[in-house]
Each structure stands twice: as structure tokens, then as C-alpha cells.
Design a protein around this motif. Structure first.
Motif, PDB file in Angstrom:
ATOM      1  N   ASP A  97      70.579  60.371 -42.592  1.00 49.04           N
ATOM      2  CA  ASP A  97      70.454  61.157 -41.359  1.00 49.04           C
ATOM      3  C   ASP A  97      69.036  61.622 -41.083  1.00 49.04           C
ATOM      4  N   ALA A  98      68.118  61.397 -42.008  1.00 46.33           N
ATOM      5  CA  ALA A  98      66.745  61.885 -41.850  1.00 46.33           C
ATOM      6  C   ALA A  98      65.975  61.013 -40.877  1.00 46.33           C
ATOM      7  N   GLY A  99      65.004  61.649 -40.233  1.00 45.36           N
ATOM      8  CA  GLY A  99      64.125  60.903 -39.343  1.00 45.36           C
ATOM      9  C   GLY A  99      63.062  60.172 -40.139  1.00 45.36           C
ATOM     10  N   PRO A 100      62.241  59.403 -39.456  1.00 47.24           N
ATOM     11  CA  PRO A 100      61.185  58.679 -40.178  1.00 47.24           C
ATOM     12  C   PRO A 100      60.118  59.629 -40.712  1.00 47.24           C
ATOM     13  N   VAL A 101      59.578  59.299 -41.873  1.00 45.14           N
ATOM     14  CA  VAL A 101      58.519  60.099 -42.478  1.00 45.14           C
ATOM     15  C   VAL A 101      57.187  59.569 -41.959  1.00 45.14           C
ATOM     16  N   ARG A 102      56.448  60.441 -41.287  1.00 45.14           N
ATOM     17  CA  ARG A 102      55.162  60.036 -40.701  1.00 45.14           C
ATOM     18  C   ARG A 102      54.025  60.680 -41.481  1.00 45.14           C
ATOM     19  N   ALA A 103      52.812  60.418 -41.050  1.00 45.09           N
ATOM     20  CA  ALA A 103      51.626  60.913 -41.761  1.00 45.09           C
ATOM     21  C   ALA A 103      51.571  62.435 -41.783  1.00 45.09           C
ATOM     22  N   LEU A 104      51.962  63.078 -40.708  1.00 41.97           N
ATOM     23  CA  LEU A 104      51.954  64.543 -40.666  1.00 41.97           C
ATOM     24  C   LEU A 104      52.929  65.125 -41.683  1.00 41.97           C
ATOM     25  N   ASP A 105      54.035  64.454 -41.895  1.00 34.74           N
ATOM     26  CA  ASP A 105      55.007  64.927 -42.880  1.00 34.74           C
ATOM     27  C   ASP A 105      54.446  64.844 -44.298  1.00 34.74           C
ATOM     28  N   VAL A 106      53.706  63.798 -44.575  1.00 35.89           N
ATOM     29  CA  VAL A 106      53.054  63.669 -45.885  1.00 35.89           C
ATOM     30  C   VAL A 106      51.996  64.757 -46.043  1.00 35.89           C
ATOM     31  N   VAL A 107      51.275  65.083 -44.984  1.00 37.57           N
ATOM     32  CA  VAL A 107      50.276  66.159 -45.034  1.00 37.57           C
ATOM     33  C   VAL A 107      50.967  67.500 -45.295  1.00 37.57           C
ATOM     34  N   LEU A 108      52.124  67.724 -44.700  1.00 30.77           N
ATOM     35  CA  LEU A 108      52.867  68.963 -44.950  1.00 30.77           C
ATOM     36  C   LEU A 108      53.313  69.058 -46.409  1.00 30.77           C
ATOM     37  N   VAL A 109      53.742  67.950 -46.974  1.00 29.65           N
ATOM     38  CA  VAL A 109      54.144  67.945 -48.384  1.00 29.65           C
ATOM     39  C   VAL A 109      52.931  68.180 -49.282  1.00 29.65           C
ATOM     40  N   LEU A 110      51.801  67.598 -48.944  1.00 28.78           N
ATOM     41  CA  LEU A 110      50.585  67.830 -49.729  1.00 28.78           C
ATOM     42  C   LEU A 110      50.113  69.279 -49.623  1.00 28.78           C
ATOM     43  N   ALA A 111      50.276  69.893 -48.453  1.00 27.05           N
ATOM     44  CA  ALA A 111      49.935  71.312 -48.315  1.00 27.05           C
ATOM     45  C   ALA A 111      50.855  72.172 -49.169  1.00 27.05           C
ATOM     46  N   MET A 112      52.124  71.807 -49.235  1.00 30.04           N
ATOM     47  CA  MET A 112      53.060  72.521 -50.089  1.00 30.04           C
ATOM     48  C   MET A 112      52.669  72.380 -51.552  1.00 30.04           C
ATOM     49  N   MET A 114      57.369  73.847 -45.224  1.00 26.70           N
ATOM     50  CA  MET A 114      58.721  73.331 -45.415  1.00 26.70           C
ATOM     51  C   MET A 114      59.594  73.530 -44.177  1.00 26.70           C
ATOM     52  N   LEU A 115      59.350  74.597 -43.426  1.00 20.04           N
ATOM     53  CA  LEU A 115      60.065  74.771 -42.161  1.00 20.04           C
ATOM     54  C   LEU A 115      59.685  73.661 -41.181  1.00 20.04           C
ATOM     55  N   ALA A 116      58.389  73.376 -41.096  1.00 22.55           N
ATOM     56  CA  ALA A 116      57.931  72.304 -40.204  1.00 22.55           C
ATOM     57  C   ALA A 116      58.473  70.948 -40.660  1.00 22.55           C
ATOM     58  N   LEU A 117      58.486  70.702 -41.963  1.00 21.34           N
ATOM     59  CA  LEU A 117      59.020  69.430 -42.469  1.00 21.34           C
ATOM     60  C   LEU A 117      60.517  69.313 -42.170  1.00 21.34           C
ATOM     61  N   HIS A 118      61.236  70.395 -42.348  1.00 23.59           N
ATOM     62  CA  HIS A 118      62.675  70.348 -42.083  1.00 23.59           C
ATOM     63  C   HIS A 118      62.964  70.126 -40.597  1.00 23.59           C
ATOM     64  N   VAL A 119      62.198  70.754 -39.739  1.00 26.09           N
ATOM     65  CA  VAL A 119      62.404  70.583 -38.300  1.00 26.09           C
ATOM     66  C   VAL A 119      62.054  69.161 -37.876  1.00 26.09           C
ATOM     67  N   ARG A 120      61.013  68.582 -38.469  1.00 33.93           N
ATOM     68  CA  ARG A 120      60.572  67.242 -38.081  1.00 33.93           C
ATOM     69  C   ARG A 120      61.450  66.131 -38.653  1.00 33.93           C
ATOM     70  N   HIS A 170      64.467  66.551 -40.896  1.00 35.13           N
ATOM     71  CA  HIS A 170      65.884  66.855 -41.140  1.00 35.13           C
ATOM     72  C   HIS A 170      66.384  66.181 -42.412  1.00 35.13           C
ATOM     73  N   ALA A 171      65.656  66.392 -43.508  1.00 37.72           N
ATOM     74  CA  ALA A 171      65.967  65.705 -44.757  1.00 37.72           C
ATOM     75  C   ALA A 171      67.006  66.435 -45.596  1.00 37.72           C
ATOM     76  N   GLY A 172      67.552  67.509 -45.119  1.00 36.28           N
ATOM     77  CA  GLY A 172      68.547  68.236 -45.893  1.00 36.28           C
ATOM     78  C   GLY A 172      67.988  69.519 -46.473  1.00 36.28           C
ATOM     79  N   VAL A 173      68.662  70.016 -47.492  1.00 39.23           N
ATOM     80  CA  VAL A 173      68.301  71.320 -48.046  1.00 39.23           C
ATOM     81  C   VAL A 173      67.197  71.242 -49.093  1.00 39.23           C
ATOM     82  N   THR A 174      66.696  70.064 -49.410  1.00 38.95           N
ATOM     83  CA  THR A 174      65.673  69.973 -50.451  1.00 38.95           C
ATOM     84  C   THR A 174      64.371  70.647 -50.042  1.00 38.95           C
ATOM     85  N   ALA A 175      64.161  70.880 -48.769  1.00 44.57           N
ATOM     86  CA  ALA A 175      62.963  71.594 -48.334  1.00 44.57           C
ATOM     87  C   ALA A 175      62.992  73.057 -48.767  1.00 44.57           C
TER      88      ALA A 175
END
Length: 92
Positions: A27-42, A64-70, A72-77
Motif C-alpha cells: 500500500d506504500a507509495g513510491p520512495v523518492r529522493a526526498l524520502d531518502v533525505v528524510l530518512v537520512l535526517a532521521m 517521520m511525520l513527513a515520511l509517513h504523509v508522503r 504511507h509505509a505503515g507504523v514503522t515511522a
């Protein structure tokens, strides 16, 4: 060994877990470059959470809020946020 190394490795491990979950969840959307940057910031915020727990909590929560909104990978955020809340409460 540096005192912050376990926290940096924990942030890296959580980042890999988040990206793998986002890639494998149907059910998750595609992981883009901004999402990887958010994970690296975390991961970077978790690396310094021992020295600056409140700032790390703010960065991890926002990322993690921004990653979850973008994605929708579940509760792991929520896992990094829970870990940072625990560290901030433990350190006072």
C-alpha cells in the motif's frame, strides 16, 4: 569507541528498516529522493540524540511525520520517534 557510535548505528539500522518496509509494503507509495533525505535526517538526528535530545526529538518527529504523509509505509515511522522520546526522557 565513540560514545555516539551506537546511536549512529541504531539510526542507520532504523533507516534501512524504514526504506525496506516502504519498498515492500504493497500500500506504500513510491520512495523518492526526498524520502531518502528524510530518512537520512532521521538517522543524523538519532546519532546526536545523546547530546541534544530535544533537538533530535523535533527533527525525528518532523522527518517521520513527513515520511509517513508522503509514503504511507505503515507504523514503522513511529519506531524512531518512540526511541527518541525514550532517550529524551531517560536523559532528562
Amino acid at each position: 569507541m565513540r560514545r555516539d557510535l551506537p546511536y549512529a548505528l541504531g539510526g542507520l539500522l532504523l533507516g534501512v528498516l524504514l526504506l525496506a518496509n516502504a519498498a515492500l509494503t504493497p500500500d506504500a507509495g513510491p520512495v523518492r529522493a526526498l524520502d531518502v533525505v528524510l530518512v537520512l535526517a532521521m538517522a543524523a538526528a538519532l546519532a546526536v540524540c545523546r547530546r541534544y535530545p530535544v533537538a533530535a526529538l523535533a527533527v525525528v518527529t518532523a522527518a517521520m511525520l513527513a515520511l509517513h504523509v508522503r509514503v504511507h509505509a505503515g507504523v514503522t515511522a513511529a519506531f524512531p520517534v518512540l526511541a527518541t522520546v525514550f532517550m529524551a526522557a531517560w536523559l532528562g
